[in-house]
Enzyme design. Structure first.
Site, mmCIF file in Angstrom:
data_model
loop_
_atom_site.group_PDB
_atom_site.id
_atom_site.type_symbol
_atom_site.label_atom_id
_atom_site.label_comp_id
_atom_site.label_asym_id
_atom_site.label_seq_id
_atom_site.Cartn_x
_atom_site.Cartn_y
_atom_site.Cartn_z
ATOM 1 N N ASP A 67 51.510 -56.339 14.416
ATOM 2 C CA ASP A 67 52.937 -56.336 14.413
ATOM 3 C C ASP A 67 53.517 -54.785 13.981
ATOM 4 O O ASP A 67 52.755 -54.092 13.245
ATOM 5 C CB ASP A 67 53.506 -57.512 13.589
ATOM 6 C CG ASP A 67 52.525 -57.583 12.137
ATOM 7 O OD1 ASP A 67 51.925 -56.537 11.641
ATOM 8 O OD2 ASP A 67 52.529 -58.381 11.585
ATOM 9 N N ASN A 136 53.723 -68.061 2.793
ATOM 10 C CA ASN A 136 54.247 -69.324 3.300
ATOM 11 C C ASN A 136 53.323 -69.757 4.560
ATOM 12 O O ASN A 136 53.885 -70.347 5.433
ATOM 13 C CB ASN A 136 55.580 -68.956 3.610
ATOM 14 C CG ASN A 136 55.734 -67.890 4.738
ATOM 15 O OD1 ASN A 136 54.708 -67.354 5.123
ATOM 16 N ND2 ASN A 136 57.025 -67.724 5.263
ATOM 17 N N HIS A 138 52.389 -67.738 7.146
ATOM 18 C CA HIS A 138 52.492 -67.064 8.324
ATOM 19 C C HIS A 138 51.313 -66.308 8.650
ATOM 20 O O HIS A 138 50.670 -65.639 7.708
ATOM 21 C CB HIS A 138 53.796 -65.942 8.311
ATOM 22 C CG HIS A 138 53.667 -65.015 7.520
ATOM 23 N ND1 HIS A 138 54.792 -64.417 6.709
ATOM 24 C CD2 HIS A 138 52.943 -63.739 7.436
ATOM 25 C CE1 HIS A 138 54.511 -63.178 6.146
ATOM 26 N NE2 HIS A 138 53.227 -63.049 6.660
ATOM 27 N N GLU A 143 56.395 -66.842 11.277
ATOM 28 C CA GLU A 143 56.951 -67.505 10.481
ATOM 29 C C GLU A 143 56.928 -68.985 10.621
ATOM 30 O O GLU A 143 57.069 -69.611 11.762
ATOM 31 C CB GLU A 143 58.363 -67.051 10.145
ATOM 32 C CG GLU A 143 58.455 -65.509 9.818
ATOM 33 C CD GLU A 143 57.805 -65.398 8.356
ATOM 34 O OE1 GLU A 143 57.276 -65.967 7.719
ATOM 35 O OE2 GLU A 143 58.451 -64.203 7.841
HETATM 36 N N1 LIG Z 1 52.888 -59.021 8.614
HETATM 37 C C1 LIG Z 1 52.174 -59.011 7.696
HETATM 38 C C2 LIG Z 1 50.811 -59.941 7.616
HETATM 39 O O1 LIG Z 1 50.169 -59.449 8.727
HETATM 40 C C3 LIG Z 1 50.196 -59.775 6.616
HETATM 41 O O2 LIG Z 1 48.964 -60.694 6.713
HETATM 42 C C4 LIG Z 1 51.082 -60.476 5.351
HETATM 43 C C5 LIG Z 1 50.289 -60.603 3.894
HETATM 44 O O3 LIG Z 1 50.350 -59.461 3.406
HETATM 45 P P1 LIG Z 1 49.590 -58.920 2.217
HETATM 46 O O4 LIG Z 1 48.028 -58.697 2.490
HETATM 47 O O5 LIG Z 1 50.241 -57.885 1.527
HETATM 48 O O6 LIG Z 1 49.480 -60.106 1.123
HETATM 49 O O7 LIG Z 1 52.341 -59.747 5.147
HETATM 50 C C6 LIG Z 1 52.638 -59.187 6.279
HETATM 51 O O8 LIG Z 1 54.130 -59.809 6.385
#
Ligand SMILES: N[C@@H]1[C@@H](O)[C@H](O)[C@@H](COP(=O)(O)O)O[C@@H]1O
Length: 246
Positions: A67, A136, A138, A143
Protein backbone atom coordinates in the site's frame (compact mmCIF):
# COMPACT_ATOMS: atom_id res chain seq x y z
CA UNK A 1 -2.80 -21.71 9.87
CA UNK A 2 0.59 -22.48 11.28
CA UNK A 3 1.11 -20.53 14.49
CA UNK A 4 4.57 -19.82 15.84
CA UNK A 5 5.14 -17.98 19.11
CA UNK A 6 8.64 -16.58 19.60
CA UNK A 7 10.01 -15.18 22.84
CA UNK A 8 10.44 -11.60 21.73
CA UNK A 9 10.45 -9.18 18.78
CA UNK A 10 14.01 -10.05 17.81
CA UNK A 11 13.28 -13.78 17.63
CA UNK A 12 10.02 -13.15 15.73
CA UNK A 13 11.96 -11.05 13.23
CA UNK A 14 14.76 -13.60 12.74
CA UNK A 15 12.22 -16.37 12.22
CA UNK A 16 10.47 -14.36 9.50
CA UNK A 17 13.77 -13.38 7.88
CA UNK A 18 14.99 -16.97 7.85
CA UNK A 19 11.81 -18.15 6.09
CA UNK A 20 12.34 -15.45 3.45
CA UNK A 21 16.02 -16.21 3.08
CA UNK A 22 15.36 -19.96 2.63
CA UNK A 23 12.79 -19.10 -0.03
CA UNK A 24 15.25 -16.85 -1.89
CA UNK A 25 17.88 -19.57 -1.80
CA UNK A 26 15.40 -22.03 -3.31
CA UNK A 27 14.08 -19.50 -5.85
CA UNK A 28 16.50 -16.62 -6.48
CA UNK A 29 13.89 -14.74 -8.54
CA UNK A 30 11.38 -14.82 -5.69
CA UNK A 31 8.38 -12.45 -5.90
CA UNK A 32 8.13 -11.01 -2.42
CA UNK A 33 5.20 -9.03 -1.06
CA UNK A 34 6.26 -6.42 1.50
CA UNK A 35 4.54 -4.49 4.26
CA UNK A 36 5.32 -1.23 6.02
CA UNK A 37 4.60 -0.20 9.62
CA UNK A 38 6.78 -0.86 12.66
CA UNK A 39 6.22 -4.62 12.75
CA UNK A 40 8.44 -5.76 9.82
CA UNK A 41 11.35 -3.40 10.54
CA UNK A 42 13.23 -6.07 12.55
CA UNK A 43 12.71 -8.58 9.74
CA UNK A 44 14.17 -6.10 7.24
CA UNK A 45 17.13 -5.44 9.55
CA UNK A 46 17.84 -9.16 9.74
CA UNK A 47 17.56 -9.52 5.95
CA UNK A 48 20.07 -6.66 5.58
CA UNK A 49 22.41 -8.43 8.01
CA UNK A 50 22.04 -11.68 6.04
CA UNK A 51 22.84 -9.81 2.83
CA UNK A 52 25.92 -8.10 4.29
CA UNK A 53 27.32 -10.96 6.34
CA UNK A 54 26.07 -14.07 4.56
CA UNK A 55 25.77 -12.87 0.98
CA UNK A 56 21.99 -13.25 0.73
CA UNK A 57 21.43 -12.21 -2.88
CA UNK A 58 18.49 -9.99 -3.87
CA UNK A 59 19.70 -9.27 -7.41
CA UNK A 60 16.91 -11.31 -9.01
CA UNK A 61 14.22 -10.70 -6.39
CA UNK A 62 11.13 -8.61 -7.22
CA UNK A 63 9.06 -6.93 -4.52
CA UNK A 64 5.51 -5.59 -4.43
CA UNK A 65 4.41 -3.42 -1.52
CA UNK A 66 0.93 -3.64 -0.09
CA UNK A 67 0.00 0.00 0.00
CA UNK A 68 0.82 3.70 -0.21
CA UNK A 69 -0.73 6.86 1.22
CA UNK A 70 -2.78 8.66 -1.40
CA UNK A 71 -1.45 12.13 -2.23
CA UNK A 72 2.13 11.53 -1.07
CA UNK A 73 4.94 11.55 -3.62
CA UNK A 74 7.69 8.90 -3.51
CA UNK A 75 10.09 11.59 -2.21
CA UNK A 76 7.83 12.55 0.71
CA UNK A 77 9.53 11.30 3.86
CA UNK A 78 6.19 9.98 5.12
CA UNK A 79 5.52 7.93 2.00
CA UNK A 80 5.82 4.18 2.10
CA UNK A 81 8.17 4.31 -0.93
CA UNK A 82 10.52 6.50 1.12
CA UNK A 83 10.18 4.14 4.09
CA UNK A 84 11.03 1.10 1.96
CA UNK A 85 14.04 2.79 0.32
CA UNK A 86 15.49 3.71 3.70
CA UNK A 87 14.49 0.68 5.72
CA UNK A 88 15.43 -2.00 3.20
CA UNK A 89 16.08 -1.32 -0.49
CA UNK A 90 19.14 0.92 -0.27
CA UNK A 91 20.87 -1.55 2.06
CA UNK A 92 20.60 -4.62 -0.19
CA UNK A 93 21.47 -5.44 -3.81
CA UNK A 94 17.95 -5.25 -5.18
CA UNK A 95 17.40 -3.58 -8.58
CA UNK A 96 15.31 -0.43 -8.13
CA UNK A 97 13.18 -1.34 -11.18
CA UNK A 98 12.27 -4.62 -9.47
CA UNK A 99 10.72 -2.86 -6.48
CA UNK A 100 7.08 -1.86 -6.79
CA UNK A 101 5.20 0.37 -4.35
CA UNK A 102 1.79 1.73 -5.37
CA UNK A 103 2.00 5.26 -6.77
CA UNK A 104 0.41 7.63 -4.27
CA UNK A 105 0.01 10.23 -7.01
CA UNK A 106 -1.80 7.97 -9.51
CA UNK A 107 -4.36 10.13 -11.36
CA UNK A 108 -6.92 7.35 -11.78
CA UNK A 109 -6.20 5.18 -8.73
CA UNK A 110 -8.67 2.43 -9.54
CA UNK A 111 -7.42 1.96 -13.12
CA UNK A 112 -3.90 2.12 -11.64
CA UNK A 113 -4.89 -0.58 -9.11
CA UNK A 114 -5.94 -2.93 -11.90
CA UNK A 115 -2.58 -2.38 -13.63
CA UNK A 116 -0.76 -3.07 -10.36
CA UNK A 117 -2.60 -6.39 -9.97
CA UNK A 118 -1.90 -7.30 -13.61
CA UNK A 119 1.78 -6.56 -13.10
CA UNK A 120 1.85 -8.96 -10.14
CA UNK A 121 0.15 -11.69 -12.16
CA UNK A 122 2.45 -11.13 -15.15
CA UNK A 123 5.43 -11.75 -12.89
CA UNK A 124 3.89 -15.06 -11.89
CA UNK A 125 2.16 -13.97 -8.67
CA UNK A 126 3.49 -13.28 -5.19
CA UNK A 127 5.42 -16.22 -3.70
CA UNK A 128 5.53 -14.90 -0.12
CA UNK A 129 3.52 -12.00 1.24
CA UNK A 130 4.58 -10.41 4.53
CA UNK A 131 1.71 -8.86 6.50
CA UNK A 132 1.30 -6.88 9.67
CA UNK A 133 -2.10 -6.32 11.26
CA UNK A 134 -3.88 -3.18 12.40
CA UNK A 135 -5.32 -3.00 15.92
CA UNK A 136 -8.76 -3.13 14.32
CA UNK A 137 -7.92 -6.22 12.25
CA UNK A 138 -7.09 -4.42 9.01
CA UNK A 139 -4.53 -5.86 6.66
CA UNK A 140 -2.71 -3.52 4.28
CA UNK A 141 -5.34 -0.74 4.32
CA UNK A 142 -8.37 -3.00 4.03
CA UNK A 143 -10.42 -1.59 6.88
CA UNK A 144 -13.34 -3.34 8.63
CA UNK A 145 -16.49 -2.75 6.55
CA UNK A 146 -19.65 -4.42 5.26
CA UNK A 147 -17.84 -5.27 2.04
CA UNK A 148 -14.19 -5.70 1.13
CA UNK A 149 -12.84 -4.86 -2.32
CA UNK A 150 -10.84 -7.60 -4.00
CA UNK A 151 -8.46 -5.70 -6.28
CA UNK A 152 -5.94 -2.93 -5.59
CA UNK A 153 -7.97 0.24 -5.03
CA UNK A 154 -8.27 3.63 -3.40
CA UNK A 155 -9.70 3.53 0.11
CA UNK A 156 -10.48 5.82 3.04
CA UNK A 157 -8.77 5.18 6.39
CA UNK A 158 -10.69 4.71 9.63
CA UNK A 159 -10.24 7.03 12.60
CA UNK A 160 -8.56 4.20 14.51
CA UNK A 161 -5.95 3.75 11.76
CA UNK A 162 -5.37 7.49 11.44
CA UNK A 163 -4.89 7.67 15.23
CA UNK A 164 -2.54 4.67 15.26
CA UNK A 165 -0.45 5.97 12.35
CA UNK A 166 -0.31 9.55 13.63
CA UNK A 167 2.74 8.59 15.70
CA UNK A 168 4.81 8.82 12.52
CA UNK A 169 3.59 12.36 11.67
CA UNK A 170 4.10 15.81 13.24
CA UNK A 171 0.39 16.08 13.98
CA UNK A 172 -2.75 14.08 13.38
CA UNK A 173 -4.05 16.44 10.69
CA UNK A 174 -0.96 15.62 8.59
CA UNK A 175 -1.94 11.93 8.35
CA UNK A 176 -3.41 11.21 4.89
CA UNK A 177 -7.03 10.05 5.05
CA UNK A 178 -6.83 7.88 1.94
CA UNK A 179 -4.52 5.20 0.58
CA UNK A 180 -4.04 2.91 -2.39
CA UNK A 181 -4.03 -0.65 -1.11
CA UNK A 182 -3.88 -4.17 -2.44
CA UNK A 183 -7.33 -5.69 -2.01
CA UNK A 184 -8.13 -8.89 -0.19
CA UNK A 185 -8.29 -10.73 -3.52
CA UNK A 186 -4.78 -9.59 -4.42
CA UNK A 187 -3.45 -10.60 -1.01
CA UNK A 188 -5.23 -13.96 -0.95
CA UNK A 189 -3.65 -14.88 -4.30
CA UNK A 190 -0.19 -14.92 -2.68
CA UNK A 191 1.11 -18.49 -2.56
CA UNK A 192 2.31 -18.14 1.01
CA UNK A 193 1.49 -15.53 3.65
CA UNK A 194 3.49 -14.66 6.76
CA UNK A 195 1.51 -12.60 9.27
CA UNK A 196 3.60 -10.87 11.93
CA UNK A 197 2.35 -9.40 15.20
CA UNK A 198 4.23 -8.19 18.23
CA UNK A 199 3.67 -6.22 21.39
CA UNK A 200 0.82 -5.57 23.79
CA UNK A 201 -1.18 -3.44 21.39
CA UNK A 202 -1.69 -6.51 19.18
CA UNK A 203 -2.68 -8.93 22.01
CA UNK A 204 -6.38 -8.28 21.75
CA UNK A 205 -6.71 -8.47 17.98
CA UNK A 206 -4.58 -11.62 17.73
CA UNK A 207 -6.64 -13.28 20.49
CA UNK A 208 -9.82 -12.38 18.66
CA UNK A 209 -8.52 -13.42 15.23
CA UNK A 210 -7.20 -16.80 16.31
CA UNK A 211 -10.32 -17.86 18.17
CA UNK A 212 -12.49 -17.19 15.09
CA UNK A 213 -14.45 -20.01 13.58
CA UNK A 214 -15.94 -17.72 10.98
CA UNK A 215 -14.84 -15.07 8.55
CA UNK A 216 -16.23 -11.57 8.70
CA UNK A 217 -15.47 -8.47 6.67
CA UNK A 218 -15.57 -6.61 10.00
CA UNK A 219 -12.29 -8.33 10.78
CA UNK A 220 -10.49 -8.29 7.42
CA UNK A 221 -7.64 -10.49 8.71
CA UNK A 222 -10.19 -13.27 9.34
CA UNK A 223 -10.26 -13.85 5.56
CA UNK A 224 -6.77 -15.28 5.99
CA UNK A 225 -8.37 -18.26 7.74
CA UNK A 226 -9.45 -19.37 4.23
CA UNK A 227 -5.91 -19.29 2.82
CA UNK A 228 -4.13 -22.66 2.50
CA UNK A 229 -0.66 -21.49 3.55
CA UNK A 230 -0.51 -18.87 6.29
CA UNK A 231 2.19 -18.79 8.95
CA UNK A 232 1.50 -16.49 11.90
CA UNK A 233 4.58 -15.45 13.84
CA UNK A 234 3.98 -13.61 17.11
CA UNK A 235 6.04 -12.60 20.10
CA UNK A 236 4.95 -13.65 23.61
CA UNK A 237 3.21 -10.34 24.24
CA UNK A 238 1.02 -10.47 21.14
CA UNK A 239 0.26 -14.15 21.87
CA UNK A 240 -0.91 -13.63 25.46
CA UNK A 241 -4.67 -13.76 24.86
CA UNK A 242 -4.32 -16.42 22.16
CA UNK A 243 -2.56 -18.66 24.69
CA UNK A 244 -5.16 -17.95 27.37
CA UNK A 245 -7.91 -19.00 24.95
CA UNK A 246 -6.25 -22.35 24.10
N1 LIG B 1 -0.97 -0.10 6.21
C1 LIG B 1 -0.22 -0.51 7.34
C2 LIG B 1 -0.38 -1.99 7.52
O1 LIG B 1 0.18 -2.67 6.42
C3 LIG B 1 0.28 -2.40 8.82
O2 LIG B 1 0.25 -3.80 8.93
C4 LIG B 1 -0.45 -1.79 9.99
C5 LIG B 1 0.18 -2.11 11.34
O3 LIG B 1 1.23 -1.24 11.60
P1 LIG B 1 2.34 -1.48 12.71
O4 LIG B 1 3.17 -2.58 12.21
O5 LIG B 1 3.08 -0.19 12.80
O6 LIG B 1 1.61 -1.84 13.96
O7 LIG B 1 -0.57 -0.40 9.84
C6 LIG B 1 -0.54 0.27 8.62
O8 LIG B 1 -1.76 0.93 8.61
Amino acid sequence: MKIIVEKDYEKMSSKAASLISEAIQKKPDLILGLATGSTPIGTYEELIRMHKEEGLDFSKVTTFNLDEYYGLSPEDDQSYRYFMENTLFKHINIEKENTYVPDGLAKDPNAYGKEYDEKIQKQGGIDIQILGIGRNGHIAFNEPDDELILSTHLTGLTKDTIDANSRFFDSIDKVPTKAITMGLGTIMKAKKIILLANGKNKTEIMGELLKQDKVTTNLPASLLLLHPDVTVIMDEEAAELYKKNL
